[in-house]
Write a protein that holds these residues in place. Structure first.
Motif, PDB file in Angstrom:
ATOM      1  N   THR A 146       0.867  -1.166   0.000  1.00 42.88           N
ATOM      2  CA  THR A 146       0.000   0.000   0.000  1.00 42.88           C
ATOM      3  C   THR A 146       0.912   1.227   0.000  1.00 42.88           C
ATOM      4  OG1 THR A 146      -1.724  -1.158   1.218  1.00 42.88           O
ATOM      5  CG2 THR A 146      -1.814   1.253   1.235  1.00 42.88           C
TER       6      THR A 146
ATOM      7  N   SER B  45      -4.155   6.944  -1.902  1.00 40.19           N
ATOM      8  CA  SER B  45      -3.699   5.602  -1.556  1.00 40.19           C
ATOM      9  C   SER B  45      -3.759   4.703  -2.789  1.00 40.19           C
ATOM     10  CB  SER B  45      -4.587   5.033  -0.453  1.00 40.19           C
ATOM     11  OG  SER B  45      -4.143   3.753  -0.079  1.00 40.19           O
TER      12      SER B  45
ATOM     13  N   THR C 291       0.981   5.429  -0.024  1.00 39.45           N
ATOM     14  CA  THR C 291       0.198   6.645   0.202  1.00 39.45           C
ATOM     15  C   THR C 291       1.080   7.866  -0.002  1.00 39.45           C
ATOM     16  OG1 THR C 291       0.640   6.631   2.581  1.00 39.45           O
ATOM     17  CG2 THR C 291      -1.393   5.566   1.845  1.00 39.45           C
TER      18      THR C 291
END
Length: 135
Positions: A35, A87, A37
């Motif tokens: 992930t 994100s 961001t």
């Protein structure tokens, strides 16, 4: 012939600042999901839309893959002074390339994830080759 403008280059009536690029893990294996961001701020005096582009670079590989590959993008709208955290979900297998034998391979080694001038270094700890033609 060289291109006049690189992909993602656009003109706008406002300006944007990127900060706080983070990757969920510094080390990963081929089955992991990363992930990523990043914060994007409209630093100008007008509302605008920005295409947030996520790139990867494989620093060392058995073959020379593209030096920088677009992995994902999102278009966001921001008011003056507004900040949004964008994100991205990045499967580790998306960092693979087609090897000399025509099979997809993700090799152990270092990668750079970049977005809006921000960079983060991550490391793949395991090599995997896929037998499927499209992973």
């Amino acid at each position: 012939m060289t291109q006049q403008w690189p992909f993602g280059f656009g003109l706008s009536y406002t300006k944007y600042a990127y900060s706080n690029l983070k990757v969920s893990q510094n080390s990963f294996t081929p089955g992991d999901q990363l992930t990523v961001t990043v914060d994007v701020k409209n630093t100008g005096s007008r509302a605008g839309k920005e295409s947030v582009l996520l790139y990867s670079s494989d620093l060392v590989a058995s073959m020379t893959p593209d030096s920088r590959r677009l992995r994902a993008f999102q278009k966001i709208a921001l008011q003056p002074g507004e900040v949004k955290t964008v994100s991205f979900s990045l499967p580790a297998k998306d960092l693979a390339f087609v090897g000399a034998d025509g099979k997809w391979i993700l090799e152990e080694g270092d990668f750079v994830i970049s977005c809006g001038g921000q960079t983060a270094k991550v490391n793949c700890t395991e090599t995997k080759k896929w037998e499927e033609p499209n992973i």
